[in-house]
Design a protein around this motif. Structure first.
Motif, PDB file in Angstrom:
ATOM      1  N   ALA A  83       0.854  -1.185   0.000  1.00  0.00           N
ATOM      2  CA  ALA A  83       0.000   0.000   0.000  1.00  0.00           C
ATOM      3  C   ALA A  83       0.885   1.227   0.000  1.00  0.00           C
ATOM      4  N   SER A  84       0.321   2.345  -0.417  1.00  0.00           N
ATOM      5  CA  SER A  84       1.073   3.589  -0.349  1.00  0.00           C
ATOM      6  C   SER A  84       1.163   4.039   1.101  1.00  0.00           C
ATOM      7  N   ALA A  85       1.851   5.123   1.324  1.00  0.00           N
ATOM      8  CA  ALA A  85       2.038   5.653   2.681  1.00  0.00           C
ATOM      9  C   ALA A  85       2.682   4.616   3.589  1.00  0.00           C
ATOM     10  N   ASN A  86       3.646   3.837   3.026  1.00  0.00           N
ATOM     11  CA  ASN A  86       4.419   2.884   3.822  1.00  0.00           C
ATOM     12  C   ASN A  86       3.547   1.906   4.598  1.00  0.00           C
ATOM     13  N   ALA A  87       2.769   1.123   3.878  1.00  0.00           N
ATOM     14  CA  ALA A  87       1.897   0.155   4.542  1.00  0.00           C
ATOM     15  C   ALA A  87       1.807  -1.122   3.721  1.00  0.00           C
ATOM     16  N   LEU A  88       1.596  -2.244   4.422  1.00  0.00           N
ATOM     17  CA  LEU A  88       1.353  -3.531   3.784  1.00  0.00           C
ATOM     18  C   LEU A  88       0.009  -4.070   4.259  1.00  0.00           C
ATOM     19  N   LEU A  89      -0.728  -4.670   3.332  1.00  0.00           N
ATOM     20  CA  LEU A  89      -1.964  -5.357   3.674  1.00  0.00           C
ATOM     21  C   LEU A  89      -1.639  -6.823   3.921  1.00  0.00           C
ATOM     22  N   LEU A  90      -1.996  -7.327   5.083  1.00  0.00           N
ATOM     23  CA  LEU A  90      -1.659  -8.682   5.510  1.00  0.00           C
ATOM     24  C   LEU A  90      -2.927  -9.484   5.767  1.00  0.00           C
ATOM     25  N   GLU A  91      -2.749 -10.794   5.876  1.00  0.00           N
ATOM     26  CA  GLU A  91      -3.863 -11.675   6.233  1.00  0.00           C
ATOM     27  C   GLU A  91      -3.347 -12.841   7.044  1.00  0.00           C
ATOM     28  N   ASN A  92      -4.055 -13.179   8.122  1.00  0.00           N
ATOM     29  CA  ASN A  92      -3.782 -14.418   8.857  1.00  0.00           C
ATOM     30  C   ASN A  92      -5.050 -15.254   8.898  1.00  0.00           C
ATOM     31  N   ALA A  93      -5.079 -16.275   9.713  1.00  0.00           N
ATOM     32  CA  ALA A  93      -6.224 -17.183   9.723  1.00  0.00           C
ATOM     33  C   ALA A  93      -7.496 -16.511  10.225  1.00  0.00           C
ATOM     34  N   GLU A  94      -7.361 -15.434  10.990  1.00  0.00           N
ATOM     35  CA  GLU A  94      -8.525 -14.812  11.601  1.00  0.00           C
ATOM     36  C   GLU A  94      -8.983 -13.538  10.912  1.00  0.00           C
ATOM     37  N   GLN A  95      -8.046 -12.757  10.371  1.00  0.00           N
ATOM     38  CA  GLN A  95      -8.422 -11.419   9.941  1.00  0.00           C
ATOM     39  C   GLN A  95      -7.402 -10.843   8.971  1.00  0.00           C
ATOM     40  N   ALA A  96      -7.768  -9.697   8.414  1.00  0.00           N
ATOM     41  CA  ALA A  96      -6.839  -8.885   7.622  1.00  0.00           C
ATOM     42  C   ALA A  96      -6.238  -7.817   8.518  1.00  0.00           C
ATOM     43  N   LEU A  97      -5.012  -7.416   8.201  1.00  0.00           N
ATOM     44  CA  LEU A  97      -4.331  -6.384   8.977  1.00  0.00           C
ATOM     45  C   LEU A  97      -3.674  -5.398   8.013  1.00  0.00           C
ATOM     46  N   LEU A  98      -3.723  -4.137   8.351  1.00  0.00           N
ATOM     47  CA  LEU A  98      -3.018  -3.109   7.597  1.00  0.00           C
ATOM     48  C   LEU A  98      -1.953  -2.536   8.516  1.00  0.00           C
ATOM     49  N   VAL A  99      -0.677  -2.785   8.178  1.00  0.00           N
ATOM     50  CA  VAL A  99       0.435  -2.362   9.032  1.00  0.00           C
ATOM     51  C   VAL A  99       1.171  -1.204   8.376  1.00  0.00           C
TER      52      VAL A  99
END
Length: 421
Positions: A83-99
């Motif tokens: 993602a822009s603005a220094n971010a990654l979209l992640l996913e684990n077994a429970e949810q999505a995360l934007l770090v």
């Protein structure tokens, strides 16, 4: 539905030797760190933990960083997109995360190079590294006959792991010629730890100038046909593990737009990539072993956390292990015959049942996918695209989001999150 949002000063992707070393170095500052890995346990391939696995002391020491109060560890978490603005979209077994992060360190490791040959899709045939992973995760192999073939130091390490599991290692078949191996062995005095390691892994089953021709069997592997000099012979076995080397995992780096060099992430003396505040370390910058990965990770962690003087003090140690990596690469370079093992009907893409002949005449990877569905199955080209690059000299495909198969709700989050690529 919005993803959980996290923020940190330093985000590290990969918890193998390089990632753990980067985290440990960065933790000497007061910065916040997030360390993620798509595996359920830390350590990477070389320090993969599992039932009955006794980790070496150096691994246990490295893993202590996970207890640091300013570090958050995210196991079983995959990167879906940048993602822009220094971010990654992640996913684990429970949810999505934007770090969101200030600095990013890529320690994505390497993948096995699997080259197609007749019978390579039979049950019982795996990669050499894959065999190690299966055994460390509890695969029972006591009493089974195993042949390990290909090239490089990983063959001996896989053989040792198989013997510890009670397997009967019938042969360890190295494709490199004797002259190259002798020259390599004569220079190992420069790296005493590697000399001792080689002595500890030595086996009478080791053969040089030998390679696999074909895996034989009906419903599963029954034997392997090999070329030994001018002689062709067969070895009965229940397992065949082939390791043709490793290739840097550059998927995320390429997706983000990092400059590449020789199919690896290009970095400067501080392990910085072409992108501002993005660093890389370990096998993704060039395959070189755990010692090089650790020192590169330490330099990256120090540089990302502003400890540049401490990072500079490690330059000479890095050069020492880079020299070893170069010797390994020269010694175990694949012979041309290994790139000609596939027959027209040999599968190149196992997921979509695409034979070698269906793609051999294509101009590149994009055309192969369009005309044959090669690389469009479950592994998303992680096996066949890498093989195709070695076989046909094709350029690596540019990864697009999503980088991994993801849940519908995560993909919806991706499309609704401002700035996601």
């Amino acid at each position: 539905m919005n993803p959980q949002r996290l923020s940190c000063d330093i985000l590290i992707v990969g918890s193998g030797p390089a990632g753990l070393a980067a985290a440990r170095a960065a933790s000497r500052s007061d910065l916040s760190i997030v360390l993620l890995d798509d595996n359920p346990r830390p350590g990477g391939q070389i320090w993969r933990n599992g039932p009955g696995v006794a980790l070496p002391g150096i691994a246990r020491d490295a893993l202590q960083v996970l207890e640091h109060p300013r570090l958050r560890y995210l196991p079983g978490t995959r990167v879906v997109a940048g993602a822009s603005a220094n971010a990654l979209l992640l996913e684990n077994a429970e949810q999505a995360l934007l770090v969101q992060y200030q600095s990013l360190i890529l320690c994505c490791g390497a993948r096995e190079l699997l080259l197609p040959f007749p019978g390579w899709t039979l049950p019982g045939v795996t990669g050499a590294g894959a065999l190690q992973a299966l055994l460390k995760n509890g695969l029972a192999m006591a009493g089974e006959r195993v042949v390990i073939a290909g090239s490089g130091p990983l063959l001996l390490a896989s053989a040792a792991t198989a013997r510890q599991a009670g397997a009967r290692v019938e042969a360890v078949l190295e494709q490199a010629p004797l002259a190259a191996l002798a020259t390599f062995a004569a220079g190992l005095w420069r790296w005493p730890a590697k000399l001792g390691q080689a002595a500890g892994l030595a086996t009478t089953a080791y053969r040089y100038n030998v390679h696999v021709l074909e895996a034989l069997g009906e419903d599963r592997l029954e034997a392997v046909r090999i070329q030994q000099g001018e002689q062709v012979r067969e070895i009965p076995c229940e397992r065949l593990a082939c390791g043709f080397g490793l290739v840097p995992n550059i998927t995320l780096a390429s997706h983000l737009g990092c400059q590449l060099q020789a199919n690896a992430i290009a970095v400067d003396r501080y392990q910085a990539t072409s992108l501002t505040q993005v660093y890389a370390a370990g096998e993704c910058t060039g395959v070189g072993g755990s010692e090089l990965a650790r020192v590169e990770g330490e330099i990256a962690g120090l540089a990302a956390s502003g400890q540049t003087q401490e990072a500079m003090a490690l330059i000479q140690r890095r050069a020492h292990w880079q020299a070893f990596a170069e010797r390994v690469s020269e010694t175990f370079a694949l012979q041309p015959a290994l790139l000609r093992l596939a027959r027209p009907d040999t599968l190149l893409c196992r997921c979509e049942d695409v034979p070698y002949a269906a793609v051999a005449g294509e101009a590149g990877w994009s055309e192969a996918k369009l005309h044959s569905r090669c690389g469009m199955g479950a592994c998303q080209g992680r096996v066949c695209a890498t093989a195709a690059q070695a076989l046909f000299g094709w350029a690596a495909p540019t990864p697009r989001a999503p980088l991994v198969p993801a849940r519908i709700e995560t993909l919806l989050m991706e499309s609704s999150t401002p700035g996601v690529k």
